[in-house]
Design a protein around this motif. Structure first.
Motif, short mmCIF file in Angstrom:
data_model
loop_
_atom_site.label_atom_id
_atom_site.label_comp_id
_atom_site.label_asym_id
_atom_site.label_seq_id
_atom_site.Cartn_x
_atom_site.Cartn_y
_atom_site.Cartn_z
N ARG A 139 0.83 -1.20 0.00
CA ARG A 139 0.00 0.00 0.00
C ARG A 139 0.87 1.26 0.00
O ARG A 139 1.94 1.27 0.58
N PRO A 140 0.36 2.34 -0.63
CA PRO A 140 1.05 3.62 -0.50
C PRO A 140 0.88 4.13 0.92
O PRO A 140 0.08 3.60 1.69
N PRO A 141 1.63 5.16 1.30
CA PRO A 141 1.46 5.72 2.64
C PRO A 141 0.01 6.06 2.91
O PRO A 141 -0.71 6.61 2.07
N SER A 142 -0.45 5.74 4.09
CA SER A 142 -1.85 5.91 4.43
C SER A 142 -2.24 7.38 4.48
O SER A 142 -1.54 8.22 5.05
N ARG A 143 -3.39 7.71 3.91
CA ARG A 143 -3.94 9.06 4.01
C ARG A 143 -4.43 9.34 5.43
O ARG A 143 -4.70 10.47 5.78
N LEU A 144 -4.51 8.26 6.21
CA LEU A 144 -4.98 8.40 7.58
C LEU A 144 -3.83 8.45 8.59
O LEU A 144 -4.05 8.39 9.79
N ALA A 145 -2.59 8.59 8.09
CA ALA A 145 -1.43 8.44 8.96
C ALA A 145 -1.47 9.37 10.17
O ALA A 145 -1.20 8.95 11.30
N ALA A 146 -1.79 10.65 9.97
CA ALA A 146 -1.79 11.60 11.08
C ALA A 146 -2.86 11.23 12.11
O ALA A 146 -2.63 11.30 13.32
N LEU A 147 -4.03 10.84 11.63
CA LEU A 147 -5.11 10.44 12.54
C LEU A 147 -4.71 9.20 13.33
O LEU A 147 -4.89 9.14 14.55
N LEU A 148 -4.16 8.19 12.65
CA LEU A 148 -3.78 6.95 13.33
C LEU A 148 -2.72 7.21 14.38
O LEU A 148 -2.79 6.66 15.49
N ALA A 149 -1.76 8.06 14.06
CA ALA A 149 -0.71 8.38 15.03
C ALA A 149 -1.32 9.09 16.25
O ALA A 149 -0.92 8.83 17.39
N GLY A 150 -2.29 9.98 16.01
CA GLY A 150 -2.93 10.68 17.11
C GLY A 150 -3.70 9.75 18.03
O GLY A 150 -3.65 9.88 19.26
N ILE A 151 -4.41 8.79 17.43
CA ILE A 151 -5.17 7.85 18.24
C ILE A 151 -4.23 6.94 19.04
O ILE A 151 -4.46 6.68 20.22
N GLU A 152 -3.18 6.46 18.40
CA GLU A 152 -2.25 5.57 19.09
C GLU A 152 -1.54 6.30 20.23
O GLU A 152 -1.20 5.69 21.25
N ALA A 153 -1.30 7.60 20.06
CA ALA A 153 -0.64 8.37 21.11
C ALA A 153 -1.58 8.64 22.28
O ALA A 153 -1.15 8.66 23.44
N GLU A 154 -2.86 8.85 21.99
CA GLU A 154 -3.84 9.18 23.04
C GLU A 154 -5.13 8.40 22.83
O GLU A 154 -6.18 8.97 22.51
#
Length: 256
Positions: A139-154
């Motif tokens: 897969r190409p880099p996820s368009r959801l990357a920023a959201l996923l990182a935010g959820i995993e952090a908090e």
């Protein structure tokens, strides 16, 4: 270069880099909790419960982590692998774990941790796991990357589909379409998996009360967490804590 019976599976934890190693068997590193960094023949990537790694026989590799982690380590005789499968895994050694693959890994993790992973079960499980892994196209880099990182952090924040869509900069309907396209799941199901993964890490490594862990992970109360754990693992949080700690006592950190 070390050799090993095939196939075999166990649970390992990694700490500081102990240097590079190579062996005569192929290996799948399937994270159960936490994260680690692995270098395979000069290609480095982070592994977590959403990404696994394939180490080909003879490949120089090393791994390290600065946080608690547990991974299923599956050792395979190269002769067992179809050449096409081996070529695909060697060419793309860092493999995304879909929710379906995650469930297979979690299930085997529970069996190995409780000493119930028989040779016959393993023989049936390995082809199913490989089939599930190889259904995932690169897969190409996820368009959801920023959201996923935010959820995993908090993960404990009050994440609704509306707030998730706002963070991703898309509409709610588009958010659902992206999750379905990229992960074959819904935003709510993905969030639930992240929260449960985090809770399981905390249960295994922390002495904090279950009520506090429920709150930190975003559950309304301890009862809500207990219901979610039962659905996902068949265990209560307290039972999961006891089982994971008993398994950890039997598994000393080792290198591959």
């Amino acid at each position: 270069m070390s050799a090993h019976p095939h196939p075999s599976i166990d649970i390992r934890s990694y700490g500081e880099d102990q240097g590079a190693d190579r062996h005569d068997f192929a290996q799948l590193v399937l994270p159960l909790s936490g994260a680690l960094v692995i270098d395979i023949a000069g290609r480095e990537a982070g592994l977590d419960p959403w990404r696994a790694a394939f180490v080909d026989s003879g490949a120089l590799h090393s791994q390290a982590s600065d946080r608690p982690n547990r991974s299923l380590i599956l050792d395979l005789d190269p002769a067992m692998l179809d050449p096409e499968i081996a070529d695909r895994l060697t060419g793309a050694p860092f493999v995304p774990l879909t929710p379906a693959a995650n469930k297979l890994v979690d299930c085997m993790g529970l069996l190995v941790g409780s000493g119930q992973a028989s040779a016959s079960t393993l023989r049936l499980w390995v082809p199913l796991l490989l089939d599930t892994l190889l259904r995932v196209a690169p897969r190409p880099p996820s368009r959801l990357a920023a959201l996923l990182a935010g959820i995993e952090a908090e993960p404990g924040l009050s994440w609704t589909t509306a707030t998730m869509a706002e963070r991703a900069g898309v509409s709610v309907s588009r958010l659902h379409a992206l999750f379905r396209s990229e992960f074959d799941t819904t935003p709510h199901a993905w969030l639930s998996d992240v929260r449960l993964t985090r809770v399981r890490e905390w249960l295994a490594r922390s002495d904090r009360s279950i009520a506090e862990l429920a709150y930190r992970a975003g559950y309304a109360d301890q009862s809500a967490l207990t219901r979610a754990m039962r659905r996902a693992t068949g265990l209560t949080p307290a039972a999961y804590r006891r089982q994971s700690r008993a398994a950890a006592q039997e598994t000393t950190p080792k290198t591959s």
